[in-house]
Design a protein around this motif. Sequence first.
Motif, PDB file in Angstrom:
ATOM      1  N   ALA A   1       0.828  -1.209   0.000  1.00 59.42           N
ATOM      2  CA  ALA A   1       0.000   0.000   0.000  1.00 59.42           C
ATOM      3  C   ALA A   1       0.863   1.261   0.000  1.00 59.42           C
ATOM      4  N   VAL A   2       1.881   1.275   0.869  1.00 57.41           N
ATOM      5  CA  VAL A   2       2.751   2.455   0.955  1.00 57.41           C
ATOM      6  C   VAL A   2       3.528   2.659  -0.336  1.00 57.41           C
TER       7      VAL A   2
ATOM      8  N   GLY B   1       2.751   1.500  -3.261  1.00 59.04           N
ATOM      9  CA  GLY B   1       1.827   1.789  -4.348  1.00 59.04           C
ATOM     10  C   GLY B   1       1.452   3.262  -4.395  1.00 59.04           C
ATOM     11  N   ILE B   2       1.113   3.823  -3.251  1.00 60.90           N
ATOM     12  CA  ILE B   2       0.775   5.252  -3.205  1.00 60.90           C
ATOM     13  C   ILE B   2       1.978   6.099  -3.610  1.00 60.90           C
ATOM     14  N   SER B   3       3.154   5.708  -3.135  1.00 56.93           N
ATOM     15  CA  SER B   3       4.364   6.475  -3.437  1.00 56.93           C
ATOM     16  C   SER B   3       4.696   6.448  -4.923  1.00 56.93           C
TER      17      SER B   3
ATOM     18  N   LEU C   1       2.680   5.823  -7.484  1.00 57.00           N
ATOM     19  CA  LEU C   1       1.672   6.527  -8.274  1.00 57.00           C
ATOM     20  C   LEU C   1       1.889   8.037  -8.211  1.00 57.00           C
ATOM     21  N   GLU C   2       2.180   8.550  -7.020  1.00 60.38           N
ATOM     22  CA  GLU C   2       2.413   9.984  -6.890  1.00 60.38           C
ATOM     23  C   GLU C   2       3.694  10.403  -7.611  1.00 60.38           C
TER      24      GLU C   2
ATOM     25  N   CYS D   1       4.318  -2.047  -7.728  1.00 66.56           N
ATOM     26  CA  CYS D   1       4.507  -1.036  -6.679  1.00 66.56           C
ATOM     27  C   CYS D   1       5.921  -1.047  -6.112  1.00 66.56           C
TER      28      CYS D   1
END
Length: 453
Positions: A26-27, A29-31, A33-34, A86
Amino acid sequence: MFRALPRVLARPSGAVRTSVLVVLLAVTGISILELVREQTGTRGFLVGLGLALVPVPPLLAAFRWLGRAAPAPRPQLLFCFGWGACTAALIAILANSFATQWIAAATADPSDADQLGSVAIAPVVEESAKAAALLLVFVFRRRHFTGPADGFVVAGFTATGFAFTENILYLGNAFDEDLAHGTPVLDSVTAATFFVRVVLSPFAHPLFTVLTGLGFGAAALASRRASRVVLPLLGLASAMGLHALWNGSSRFGEYGFYVIYGCVMAPVFGLLVWLAVRIRRRRLRAVAGELAVYAAAGWLAPAEVPALASMPARALARSLARRSGGRAAGRAVARYEADAAALALLRNRARRGGPPGHADFAGRERELLHRLWQCRATAGPALARAALMEELLPPSYDAAHRPGPTAAAGTPARAGVTGVPGGAGVPGTTGGAGVPGPRPPFTEGRTRPVPGP
């Protein structure tokens, strides 16, 4: 208590490991994508995301097809895809950027730094990051990593996820560049990038990482400890070498890309496709051969064996079960098919003297046999009917032996099939065919006997 503490700390529970991996994915993946959105812009990111999705379904379907003979758990495949998309992608972008900047500062030549980074740094970093997912599955899900086919599938899902994120970055940057210059669609960098990365070579990253997967798959069958260390490293080195050759194709002249594509990438791709088909067929033959022993001992009906060794018959059995019993029945047949294939491969691997943990053979066999028995009332009739409809049974098959709708309830319980033909060194070996005689039948309300260790 204090003696047991180091063991608990050294090997956390499955729930803890799962929670850690979910948080990590999750961490990262968010990183990622941003990070990609910052580099491509919002419009470029959305366009890149849409175009990068195009090759994902056919690639995943191809690897799923290969693994259908003994399907891996779906959460494991989702983890591999998520790790590639990710975690591995984030590691690769950060490490490649740092290495390129360091080389540029050291040589004072940014163009040389980019070329050296793509040939010498990127293959090492990217293939190592993807191989980490294979290593985690190999270490913590060893019972689901039984040979080269599993290496193919795990590597394919991981690399497809990685290529998906990388394609978003490349296609998004290309679209942003075209937008800034107002380039027509047919002459755009986006169209050229899409053609090269999605149409011409969508298999590039899976092709590299499959070499690592084959190394892990061979290690799963190796009996020597040194081989289980060396073979994955050889596979990883081959993946890095082919990746470096592909990235450096532009250095071989104006037509270097086409030469490497036609003389190296296409033949290696064809060879791996041939190997995948051959591995799948061998797996199905092993399923048929090993399950015949369990059928002779009474754990399976004779009609189930040819159906379990035929992918069309398996699909037909699931369809028949869903038609008569709904989705729950279809899922029960799918579980039965997966467990039967796992049981056959477990026995085949032990009989061939592999390293599947001989001490765990009897326990794992007992677990799979018990799970088969739990679903047999639903799966047995469906598989037998599918075998008949697919004409997999010989004409002399006696209708009196065909299982009825309550086959499992009236089937006598057989003794554990813990012996392995010629299985010297395998726990539970009884010699000869390795199948003890039947035990007395069980009755309703009693627990079905499972094989002893």
